[in-house]
Design an enzyme around this catalytic site. Structure first.
Site, PDB file in Angstrom:
ATOM      1  N   LYS A 111       0.818  -1.214   0.000  1.00  0.00           N
ATOM      2  CA  LYS A 111       0.000   0.000   0.000  1.00  0.00           C
ATOM      3  C   LYS A 111       0.857   1.271   0.000  1.00  0.00           C
ATOM      4  O   LYS A 111       0.397   2.318  -0.441  1.00  0.00           O
ATOM      5  CB  LYS A 111      -0.972  -0.028   1.175  1.00  0.00           C
ATOM      6  CG  LYS A 111      -1.995  -1.148   1.014  1.00  0.00           C
ATOM      7  CD  LYS A 111      -3.114  -1.090   2.011  1.00  0.00           C
ATOM      8  CE  LYS A 111      -4.186  -2.127   1.682  1.00  0.00           C
ATOM      9  NZ  LYS A 111      -3.726  -3.534   1.907  1.00  0.00           N
TER      10      LYS A 111
HETATM   11  C1  LIG Z   1      -4.365  -4.612   1.274  1.00  0.00           C
HETATM   12  C2  LIG Z   1      -3.601  -5.877   1.136  1.00  0.00           C
HETATM   13  C3  LIG Z   1      -3.998  -6.889   0.238  1.00  0.00           C
HETATM   14  C4  LIG Z   1      -5.268  -6.796  -0.578  1.00  0.00           C
HETATM   15  O1  LIG Z   1      -5.186  -5.831  -1.595  1.00  0.00           O
HETATM   16  P1  LIG Z   1      -6.545  -5.319  -2.318  1.00  0.00           P
HETATM   17  O2  LIG Z   1      -6.115  -4.159  -3.130  1.00  0.00           O
HETATM   18  O3  LIG Z   1      -7.463  -4.925  -1.191  1.00  0.00           O
HETATM   19  O4  LIG Z   1      -7.086  -6.451  -3.126  1.00  0.00           O
HETATM   20  C5  LIG Z   1      -3.195  -8.011   0.117  1.00  0.00           C
HETATM   21  N1  LIG Z   1      -2.086  -8.169   0.857  1.00  0.00           N
HETATM   22  C6  LIG Z   1      -1.672  -7.226   1.746  1.00  0.00           C
HETATM   23  C7  LIG Z   1      -0.444  -7.482   2.550  1.00  0.00           C
HETATM   24  C8  LIG Z   1      -2.410  -6.048   1.909  1.00  0.00           C
HETATM   25  O5  LIG Z   1      -1.993  -5.124   2.794  1.00  0.00           O
END
Ligand SMILES: *Cc1c(COP(=O)(O)O)cnc(C)c1O
Length: 466
Positions: A111
């Site tokens: 993120k």
């Molecule tokens: C947020 C997250 C996901 C999921 O991603 P999306 O965009 O919500 O599908 C997967 N793995 C980790 C470690 C995350 O922080």
């Protein structure tokens, strides 16, 4: 470049006007009126660019109301070496199977890749408009810390992040609560995540309160985050291929459908992507949709707490953007389907099932706790590389969809250091913590503890909002 709503009820707006908003006024999600194209000539001319330069070129396709040199300054700051010591490295696991390392930023999860750009572009657009913004959010872990690290110290922005007291890992707590920046407010609520979320919904749903205190959000439906994620699909493709037209497949650990949606957008723009391999954990609403054509979200009470917790999601907030393409970019059909979903709790698109793979490249699979442990262990034994439980879910499903001659990139969405318990269970050793974070547990923490009551949070905002 103008943006519209998936439900058709919004006059087209430029990027900077949708940037600071959440949902479109009609409850839909914003999307470009027409997607820009990625041509083979463009892609070939980008092979030698560094990440920040590539990001500026790709983002300029989506953003024409910020000057290109300003955009370049923002991506240079977002993707600077002091933020990402390494940026999106490709790490081979086996012939034809590699990780794309998206977790080299300050919070060790993917993120950061989009949120760091969001922090830069928010600060710039707010300054241009002479506005301030108070971000109000709830987190069970990754999103909140990525937002705080991206927005700490930024002018014109304050962050109010609710977290459920005692329900995050010690590492996650230390990460968030150790931030000492005056514009970051951590509020631990005596309650669970859903109750934190309810407080955010109550305060943001009070339109007078929302406009008085200029409340905003940074959740995964924000288009700027999706656009910033398109960049690393292009970057990964450029690293994994030699010639124009070479195909690459991507495997993506999925929850809210934000990460893989960016892959879908890149493919629709013309990036030569063979397959988009969607991986879920035991919370397999999305896998079920791609297998059956029926979309049936589940309530929180039917959502399991798993060892890949950031994917414990049963109502994927970004799915509506894919749905829009699937039904021929017809907002009337999207609106009808969302109504049906609200009334019946599901909708059935099994008639379109052949298109999921043939036209859009999607395949899907799911993984269990036992699969995760097995995958972490086998990757470690075969390559010496430790992967986190979310990435393991995607490696498991990726292995089921390997094709000779088509490199598969698995998006690494977190580093194993964040999920030490599961790693120890799988391989019996503690994952390495990156050097800058080794003293994290010793740093002083700053958090305000509150009863689970929206009025208390509102009072706090009245005192501390910008
Ligand atoms: C947020 C997250 C996901 C999921 O991603 P999306 O965009 O919500 O599908 C997967 N793995 C980790 C470690 C995350 O922080």
């Amino acid at each position: 470049m103008k943006y519209q709503s998936t439900r058709g009820g919004m006059a087209p707006l430029p990027f900077c006007d949708i940037l600071l908003e959440g949902l479109a006024p009609d409850g839909g999600l914003t999307l470009p009126v027409a997607l820009p194209a990625l041509t083979p000539e463009m892609l070939e001319s980008w092979r030698t660019l560094d990440y920040a330069e590539l990001a500026a070129r790709v983002l300029a396709l989506f953003i024409d109301d910020i000057a290109p040199d300003t955009l370049q300054r923002l991506t240079r700051a977002a993707y600077a070496p002091d933020v990402f010591p390494r940026i999106a490295p490709v790490k081979p696991l086996a012939p034809g199977l590699s990780l794309l390392g998206l977790s080299e930023g300050p919070t060790l999860a993917f993120k950061d890749m989009a949120m760091q750009f969001l922090g830069q572009v928010f600060e710039t657009v707010l300054a241009q408009r002479g506005q301030t913004l108070n971000i109000l959010g709830a987190t069970s872990g990754d999103t909140g810390s990525a937002a705080e690290y991206a927005l700490r110290g930024k002018q014109g922005i304050a962050v109010f992040m609710l977290s459920p007291q005692g329900r995050m890992s010690a590492f996650q707590r230390a990460q968030m609560y150790s931030l000492q920046d005056a514009n970051i407010h951590n509020i631990a609520i005596r309650g669970v995540f859903d109750e934190c979320q309810d407080i955010v919904k109550a305060l943001s749903g009070d339109l007078t309160f929302k406009s008085t205190y200029r409340l905003g959000a940074v959740n995964s439906i924000n288009w700027a985050r999706i656009a910033a994620q398109v960049v690393y699909y292009v970057w990964g493709w450029l690293r994994a291929t030699k010639n124009a037209g070479d195909l690459v497949s991507f495997a993506v650990p999925s929850g809210n459908f934000g990460n893989i949606l960016a892959g879908h957008i890149a493919r629709q723009m013309g990036l030569p992507v063979r397959r988009l391999v969607l991986a879920t954990n035991e919370n397999n609403v999305l896998e079920e949709f791609f297998r059956t054509g029926v979309y049936r979200p589940r309530p929180a009470s039917q959502t399991f707490a798993t060892s890949s917790p950031s994917m414990d999601i049963s109502r994927a907030s970004n799915f509506e953007r894919f749905l829009f393409d699937l039904v021929g970019r017809d907002p009337v059909r999207v609106k009808a389907l969302m109504q049906e979903l609200q009334q019946k709790g599901s909708f059935d698109l099994s008639a379109l099932k052949p298109q999921f793979e043939d036209r859009y490249g999607f395949v899907a699979g799911s993984s269990t706790h036992a699969d995760r442990l097995h995958t972490i262990r086998s990757v470690h034994q075969e390559t010496g590389v430790l992967i986190d439980p979310h990435t393991a879910d995607a490696v498991k499903v990726a292995r089921e969809h390997l094709e000779s001659g088509v490199p598969m990139l698995v998006l690494e969405t977190a580093l194993p250091a964040k999920f030490a318990d599961t790693i120890v269970q799988a391989v019996g050793v503690d994952p390495e913590v990156p050097a800058p974070l080794r003293d994290l547990a010793q740093r002083p923490q700053r958090v305000t503890l509150m009863d689970c009551d929206a009025r208390l949070v509102a009072d706090y905002l009245r005192q501390h909002a910008l």
